[in-house]
Enzyme design. Structure first.
Site, PDB file in Angstrom:
ATOM      1  CG  HIS A  53      -1.815   0.826   1.450  1.00 21.12           C
ATOM      2  ND1 HIS A  53      -2.227   2.387   1.340  1.00 21.12           N
ATOM      3  CD2 HIS A  53      -3.312   0.607   0.574  1.00 21.12           C
ATOM      4  CE1 HIS A  53      -3.395   2.807   0.629  1.00 21.12           C
ATOM      5  NE2 HIS A  53      -3.830   1.911   0.164  1.00 21.12           N
ATOM      6  CG  HIS A  54       1.319   5.391  -2.560  1.00 24.33           C
ATOM      7  ND1 HIS A  54       2.815   5.583  -2.128  1.00 24.33           N
ATOM      8  CD2 HIS A  54       1.605   5.483  -3.903  1.00 24.33           C
ATOM      9  CE1 HIS A  54       3.352   6.459  -3.213  1.00 24.33           C
ATOM     10  NE2 HIS A  54       2.388   6.112  -4.554  1.00 24.33           N
ATOM     11  CB  SER A  55      -0.536   4.539   3.374  1.00 27.14           C
ATOM     12  OG  SER A  55      -0.862   2.453   3.712  1.00 27.14           O
TER      13      SER A  55
END
Length: 486
Positions: A142-144
Site C-alpha cells: 500500500h502506498h501508505s
C-alpha cells in the site's frame, strides 16, 4: 484466489500515521504500489520465506498494521506465510508464452484489496516461463507504507550484485549546477545580477504554477481524449504492460542535445502519445482503409497535461536502507514526494527533435519553481487543519483533471540477484489512481524499462503506445545522425 488468514499477535508499540499515509489510506485515494520482478531462474518459495522471517520484523512499516480507528500503526508479530502466495497453476491455463497468464493474474490482483487487519503488503510467486523470464514475483504494498524511492531502496537492501555477491549496487546521482560554471569566474557584480534575476524568475514561476495548481484543483480540466480517465477509473481492473529499450540510446541523445535523461524520456513520451492519438483520431477520417501516419488528425487547442512525481528528499538518489530508517535522516523512509504539472505538446512534428527541445524547455522552467514543495506543503497543511478527508480531496482533484502521470526511477547499474536468483527486470507501477494511463520508467543494468498501467476499457492496446515510444526514439536518433550531431 484463496489466501489463508491468521490472526497476528499485537505488541504494545504504536506510531501515529504520517500526513501523507493518512491521505493514501483514505477511500478517495487508496493507492497501491506494484513491483513486478522477472527472474532468470525458477523461484524457490522457501528462500523468500526464510529471508522474510529474518528481516521483515526489522522494518516497522512491514511489521505493523492499522489500529482499529485507522489513525495509528500497531506493531505486530508477522506470520510471513500469510503474506506470500504461491498459487497452484494448471499448465493448461498458461498458454503459449505464459505472459498472458501473468498479465491476467496481476490484473485480477488489482481488484482484490489488501487486508487491513494485517500489514499492508503481500508477495505472489508465479513460476511461469515468459519470453524474458523463467519466473515472476509480484509485490504489492500500500502506498501508505512508502513511495517508490523507499520501495526500490528496500529491494536493493535485499539483493546483491550478480557479479559480486558481497556487494549491493546503490545507484548514485549528482546534483546539477545551479550557477553556470563560466559565471563563477566573473566579477561579483555580474554574479549579483544573475542571482537577482534568477530569484525574480523563481518567484514569478512559483506564483504562476500556484495559480495553475489551484485552477486545476477547482475547475481546469484536460480535454477529453481517448486517453482521459475519470474519477471512477481507479475502481476498475488495471492491466500492466512492459517494454525494454536501450539506455545507451537515451544517453546518446541526452549527451548530443545537452539535456537530462528525464528530458529525453519526456520528449519520447510526448512524441509517442502524439502518434498514438493522431492514429486514433485519424480512424474517423479513414479513406479506403488507407491511413498515413503523418497526416495530422489531432484536434486544435488540445489541453493535455501530466503529473510528474518529484522526490523532495534533500539527498537525491538511493541510499542504504539503514540510512533511510535512521532518525532525522535526509533521505528518510516514507512518502516524501510531490508532483509538478507538465503541459504536453500533443502535435505532429516533422522534426522529431522538436519534442526534445520542447521537453527540455518545459523541465528547465519547472526546475526553477517551488511548485512541488508548495503542493506538498498545501496538502500537509490541509490535512493538519481540516483532516485527512479534505486533504485527500485536494490531492485527488488534480489527478482526476490531468490526463496521465509520468515518473522515472534510477535503478541498479549492474544485474542484481536475490539469494542466488538473478533478476531479469524490475518494473514498478501503481494502481487505484483516477487516470487511465500511468507511465513509469526505470533503468536497470544498461536497459530502460517502460511500465504502463492502463484501464483496458479505455486503452485496450497499450502495446501500441510502447511501439510508438520505440519508433520515436529511433527517429530522434536518426535525426541526430543526419544532422551530424551524434
Amino acid at each position: 484466489m484463496k489466501v489463508r488468514i491468521s490472526k497476528e499477535e499485537e505488541v504494545e508499540e504504536e506510531q501515529p500515521l504520517s500526513p501523507m499515509a493518512s491521505v493514501f489510506l483514505s477511500p478517495e485515494v487508496d493507492y497501491c504500489g506494484v513491483t513486478i520482478m522477472g527472474f532468470k531462474t525458477k523461484f524457490c518459495p522457501d528462500v523468500l520465506l526464510d529471508a522474510l522471517k529474518h528481516n521483515v520484523s526489522k522494518h516497522p512499516r512491514f511489521s505493523s498494521k492499522l489500529s482499529e480507528d485507522g489513525a495509528k500503526w500497531v506493531e505486530v508479530q508477522v506470520n510471513v506465510e500469510d503474506h506470500v502466495v504461491v498459487p497452484f497453476i494448471d499448465p493448461k491455463e498458461i498458454g503459449e508464452d505464459g505472459q498472458g497468464f501473468v498479465d491476467d493474474y496481476i490484473s485480477r490482483l488489482t481488484t482484490i484489496p489488501l487486508d487491513r487487519s494485517r500489514p499492508l503488503w503481500d508477495m505472489h510467486i508465479l513460476n511461469v516461463k515468459t519470453p524474458d523470464a523463467e519466473s515472476v514475483v509480484v509485490t504489492r504494498s500500500h502506498h501508505s507504507l512508502g513511495d517508490g524511492m523507499s520501495m526500490i531502496s528496500l529491494i536493493l537492501a535485499c539483493t546483491h550484485k550478480t557479479s559480486d555477491p558481497g556487494n549491493t549496487d546503490i545507484p548514485s546521482l549528482k546534483r546539477r549546477e545551479t550557477v553556470p560554471r563560466g559565471l563563477r569566474k566573473q566579477g561579483w557584480f555580474l554574479r549579483l545580477i544573475f542571482t537577482v534575476g534568477s530569484t525574480m524568475r523563481l518567484l514569478w514561476n512559483t506564483f504562476v504554477d500556484t495559480v495553475l495548481l489551484f485552477a486545476t484543483i477547482l475547475f481546469l480540466k484536460d480535454t477529453k481524449t481517448p486517453l482521459k480517465g475519470g474519477k471512477d477509473v481507479g475502481r476498475n481492473p488495471t492491466r500492466f504492460y512492459r517494454r525494454t529499450i536501450s539506455l545507451d540510446d537515451i544517453k546518446l541523445i541526452k549527451n548530443s542535445m545537452n539535456m537530462t535523461i528525464n528530458d529525453v524520456l519526456l520528449g519520447v513520451t510526448q512524441a509517442a502519445l502524439s502518434r498514438y492519438l493522431n492514429r486514433l483520431y485519424g480512424k474517423n477520417h479513414e479513406v479506403d482503409r488507407a491511413l498515413t501516419w503523418n497526416q495530422n488528425h489531432l484536434p486544435r487547442k488540445l489541453r493535455f497535461r501530466a503529473g510528474c512525481t518529484v522526490n523532495l528528499r534533500s539527498d537525491i538518489g538511493f541510499k542504504p536502507l539503514a540510512d533511510m530508517m535512521a532518525k532525522d535522516s535526509k533521505c528518510r523512509w516514507g512518502n516524501y514526494f510531490s508532483f509538478i504539472i507538465l503541459p504536453f505538446s500533443i502535435s505532429l512534428q516533422t522534426d522529431p527533435l522538436v519534442y526534445l527541445k520542447i521537453s527540455k524547455s518545459i523541465m528547465a522552467r519547472k526546475k526553477h519553481s517551488y511548485h512541488a514543495a508548495l503542493a506538498y506543503f498545501i496538502i500537509k497543511s490541509i490535512r493538519t487543519v481540516f483532516g485527512a478527508k479534505a486533504a485527500s480531496t485536494i490531492f485527488n482533484r488534480p489527478v482526476v483533471n490531468l490526463t496521465t502521470c509520468v515518473s522515472n526511477v534510477i535503478g541498479p547499474m549492474e544485474e542484481i540477484s536475490f539469494r542466488g536468483h538473478p533478476i531479469a527486470y524490475i518494473a514498478p507501477s501503481n494502481y487505484g489512481q483516477s487516470q487511465a494511463l500511468l507511465v513509469h520508467y526505470m533503468s536497470y543494468a544498461g536497459k530502460m524499462i517502460i511500465s504502463l498501467a492502463v484501464d483496458p476499457r479505455i486503452i485496450p492496446d497499450p502495446h501500441k503506445i510502447c511501439d510508438d515510444m520505440e519508433e520515436s526514439l529511433k527517429e530522434m536518433k536518426a535525426a541526430l545522425s543526419e544532422k551530424g550531431l551524434l
